[in-house]
Design a protein around this motif. Structure first.
Motif, PDB file in Angstrom:
ATOM      1  N   UNK A 150      67.107  71.721  41.898  1.00  0.00           N
ATOM      2  CA  UNK A 150      67.426  71.628  43.320  1.00  0.00           C
ATOM      3  C   UNK A 150      66.141  71.540  44.132  1.00  0.00           C
ATOM      4  N   UNK A 151      66.315  71.353  45.435  1.00  0.00           N
ATOM      5  CA  UNK A 151      65.212  71.429  46.387  1.00  0.00           C
ATOM      6  C   UNK A 151      65.309  72.768  47.108  1.00  0.00           C
ATOM      7  N   UNK A 152      64.222  73.498  47.125  1.00  0.00           N
ATOM      8  CA  UNK A 152      64.157  74.768  47.842  1.00  0.00           C
ATOM      9  C   UNK A 152      63.412  74.576  49.153  1.00  0.00           C
ATOM     10  N   UNK A 153      63.607  75.527  50.063  1.00  0.00           N
ATOM     11  CA  UNK A 153      63.029  75.396  51.392  1.00  0.00           C
ATOM     12  C   UNK A 153      63.960  74.631  52.310  1.00  0.00           C
ATOM     13  N   UNK A 154      63.478  74.286  53.480  1.00  0.00           N
ATOM     14  CA  UNK A 154      64.293  73.586  54.476  1.00  0.00           C
ATOM     15  C   UNK A 154      64.313  72.091  54.165  1.00  0.00           C
ATOM     16  N   UNK A 155      65.493  71.606  53.854  1.00  0.00           N
ATOM     17  CA  UNK A 155      65.710  70.224  53.440  1.00  0.00           C
ATOM     18  C   UNK A 155      65.239  69.256  54.524  1.00  0.00           C
ATOM     19  N   UNK A 156      64.346  68.330  54.166  1.00  0.00           N
ATOM     20  CA  UNK A 156      63.879  67.308  55.099  1.00  0.00           C
ATOM     21  C   UNK A 156      62.823  67.766  56.079  1.00  0.00           C
ATOM     22  N   UNK A 157      62.334  69.012  55.971  1.00  0.00           N
ATOM     23  CA  UNK A 157      61.327  69.522  56.901  1.00  0.00           C
ATOM     24  C   UNK A 157      59.957  68.964  56.544  1.00  0.00           C
ATOM     25  N   UNK A 158      59.163  68.652  57.556  1.00  0.00           N
ATOM     26  CA  UNK A 158      57.844  68.087  57.348  1.00  0.00           C
ATOM     27  C   UNK A 158      56.831  68.733  58.293  1.00  0.00           C
ATOM     28  N   UNK A 159      55.580  68.806  57.837  1.00  0.00           N
ATOM     29  CA  UNK A 159      54.487  69.276  58.690  1.00  0.00           C
ATOM     30  C   UNK A 159      53.982  68.083  59.492  1.00  0.00           C
ATOM     31  N   UNK A 160      54.048  68.193  60.811  1.00  0.00           N
ATOM     32  CA  UNK A 160      53.619  67.095  61.679  1.00  0.00           C
ATOM     33  C   UNK A 160      52.166  67.237  62.101  1.00  0.00           C
ATOM     34  N   UNK A 161      51.704  68.476  62.322  1.00  0.00           N
ATOM     35  CA  UNK A 161      50.331  68.685  62.778  1.00  0.00           C
ATOM     36  C   UNK A 161      50.007  70.170  62.735  1.00  0.00           C
ATOM     37  N   UNK A 162      48.713  70.449  62.772  1.00  0.00           N
ATOM     38  CA  UNK A 162      48.219  71.814  62.947  1.00  0.00           C
ATOM     39  C   UNK A 162      47.214  71.776  64.083  1.00  0.00           C
ATOM     40  N   UNK A 163      47.436  72.597  65.084  1.00  0.00           N
ATOM     41  CA  UNK A 163      46.534  72.679  66.229  1.00  0.00           C
ATOM     42  C   UNK A 163      46.199  74.141  66.471  1.00  0.00           C
ATOM     43  N   UNK A 164      45.002  74.529  66.052  1.00  0.00           N
ATOM     44  CA  UNK A 164      44.550  75.919  66.163  1.00  0.00           C
ATOM     45  C   UNK A 164      45.537  76.838  65.437  1.00  0.00           C
ATOM     46  N   UNK A 165      46.194  77.744  66.163  1.00  0.00           N
ATOM     47  CA  UNK A 165      47.143  78.652  65.506  1.00  0.00           C
ATOM     48  C   UNK A 165      48.577  78.147  65.616  1.00  0.00           C
ATOM     49  N   UNK A 166      48.762  76.878  65.989  1.00  0.00           N
ATOM     50  CA  UNK A 166      50.102  76.298  66.104  1.00  0.00           C
ATOM     51  C   UNK A 166      50.380  75.385  64.917  1.00  0.00           C
ATOM     52  N   UNK A 205      51.898  83.061  55.544  1.00  0.00           N
ATOM     53  CA  UNK A 205      52.191  82.695  54.161  1.00  0.00           C
ATOM     54  C   UNK A 205      53.675  82.832  53.858  1.00  0.00           C
ATOM     55  N   UNK A 206      54.290  83.896  54.357  1.00  0.00           N
ATOM     56  CA  UNK A 206      55.726  84.117  54.153  1.00  0.00           C
ATOM     57  C   UNK A 206      56.544  82.984  54.766  1.00  0.00           C
ATOM     58  N   UNK A 207      56.148  82.550  55.957  1.00  0.00           N
ATOM     59  CA  UNK A 207      56.873  81.469  56.634  1.00  0.00           C
ATOM     60  C   UNK A 207      56.806  80.185  55.812  1.00  0.00           C
ATOM     61  N   UNK A 208      55.615  79.847  55.337  1.00  0.00           N
ATOM     62  CA  UNK A 208      55.482  78.614  54.556  1.00  0.00           C
ATOM     63  C   UNK A 208      56.257  78.695  53.245  1.00  0.00           C
ATOM     64  N   UNK A 209      56.223  79.850  52.595  1.00  0.00           N
ATOM     65  CA  UNK A 209      56.935  80.009  51.329  1.00  0.00           C
ATOM     66  C   UNK A 209      58.433  79.769  51.491  1.00  0.00           C
ATOM     67  N   UNK A 210      58.980  80.146  52.641  1.00  0.00           N
ATOM     68  CA  UNK A 210      60.424  80.076  52.829  1.00  0.00           C
ATOM     69  C   UNK A 210      60.889  78.823  53.557  1.00  0.00           C
ATOM     70  N   UNK A 211      60.001  78.173  54.305  1.00  0.00           N
ATOM     71  CA  UNK A 211      60.408  77.024  55.103  1.00  0.00           C
ATOM     72  C   UNK A 211      60.109  75.678  54.441  1.00  0.00           C
ATOM     73  N   UNK A 212      58.920  75.521  53.905  1.00  0.00           N
ATOM     74  CA  UNK A 212      58.506  74.196  53.455  1.00  0.00           C
ATOM     75  C   UNK A 212      59.222  73.789  52.164  1.00  0.00           C
ATOM     76  N   UNK A 213      59.727  72.559  52.112  1.00  0.00           N
ATOM     77  CA  UNK A 213      60.516  72.129  50.947  1.00  0.00           C
ATOM     78  C   UNK A 213      59.643  71.782  49.747  1.00  0.00           C
ATOM     79  N   UNK A 214      60.185  72.103  48.589  1.00  0.00           N
ATOM     80  CA  UNK A 214      59.552  71.723  47.336  1.00  0.00           C
ATOM     81  C   UNK A 214      60.653  71.536  46.291  1.00  0.00           C
ATOM     82  N   UNK A 215      60.338  70.800  45.252  1.00  0.00           N
ATOM     83  CA  UNK A 215      61.347  70.459  44.248  1.00  0.00           C
ATOM     84  C   UNK A 215      61.242  71.368  43.031  1.00  0.00           C
ATOM     85  N   UNK A 216      62.388  71.754  42.539  1.00  0.00           N
ATOM     86  CA  UNK A 216      62.511  72.347  41.208  1.00  0.00           C
ATOM     87  C   UNK A 216      63.165  71.258  40.373  1.00  0.00           C
TER      88      UNK A 216
END
Length: 246
Positions: A18-34, A3-14
């Motif tokens: 401004x945009x918070x999180x990592x600019x231009x980052x996207x979730x490509x896939x989820x595979x088990x615990x990856x 949860x901490x990783x997602x809160x700090x990495x994934x981008x969202x708009x205010x």
């Protein structure tokens, strides 16, 4: 931690700010615990591997709902740069240009990330960015020999390392012994050999275990490699002495 990783990495708009999180980052896939991450207009992948039991899909859904209900549009499903990110680029050019200036360093370190646990005696590594400098702080327990030369040599290796040189340093390894309550620190500043902007500072700290007596047990619980633990947090003092921890 997931949860901490997602809160700090994934981008969202205010919106309007401004945009918070990592600019231009996207979730490509989820595979088990990856969790597979990528960037807009890139085929690269970064995989964050969770411990057994990590539920990325659950965490992603919860984070999306939290942001959406709070009026902060999540951006990690957008196929291209969102209007919020494009607006952010226009409004905050110095911030975004500063991030781009450090890209060579972040990219190079990411591809050599194993050096921080393969080539140092530290059991803990933290990092953050201040201005145009990337700072790493490595902690080695007092009863383990401090070895900073190996890591530095490999980071600056002419074939496999980065184009770095030491611009300034302060080593305390040969200073008189300090009382047990004090932490000794050796600091090295590195810059690009050809003058690219951005620098790297590594602080090698040597002293008591800053996370307390149970740090080895905590790392064992999340599946840390036993050979690495025996090297950086040897068991010999963990059960019969608190000298290295107090």
């Amino acid at each position: 931690m997931s949860s901490y990783a997602l809160d700090n990495l994934l981008p969202y708009a205010d919106p309007g700010v401004q945009v918070d999180g990592a600019f231009g980052l996207r979730v490509a896939a989820v595979q088990n615990t990856d969790l597979h991450l990528t960037r807009v207009n890139s085929d690269s992948r970064l995989i964050i591997r969770g411990i057994p039991g990590t539920r990325w899909q659950h965490e992603l859904s919860a984070r999306w709902q939290e942001l959406d209900e709070g009026g902060n549009p999540p951006l990690w499903r957008e196929p291209v740069l969102s209007s919020f990110e494009r607006e952010d680029q226009v409004k905050h050019p110095r911030v975004r240009n500063g991030e781009r200036e450090l890209a060579w360093l972040g990219s190079g370190l990411l591809r050599r990330i194993a050096l921080f646990h393969k080539s140092s005696s530290a059991y803990s590594t933290r990092s953050w960015i201040t201005g145009g400098e990337w700072i790493f702080e490595l902690d080695t327990r007092r009863d383990v020999p401090l070895d900073h030369d190996t890591l530095l040599a490999r980071l600056m290796d002419p074939v496999w390392g980065l184009s770095l040189r030491i611009s300034d340093s302060h080593c305390t390894c040969h200073n008189p012994p300090l009382p047990d309550r004090y932490m000794r620190q050796c600091t090295y500043d590195l810059v690009h050999t050809e003058g690219k902007p951005g620098g790297l500072q590594i602080r090698f700290r040597h002293g008591r275990a800053i996370y307390g007596r149970n740090v080895r047990e905590d790392l064992e619980r999340v599946g840390a490699d036993s050979a690495w633990l025996d090297r950086v947090l040897p068991q010999r003092l963990a059960d019969d002495s608190s000298e290295a921890f107090e």
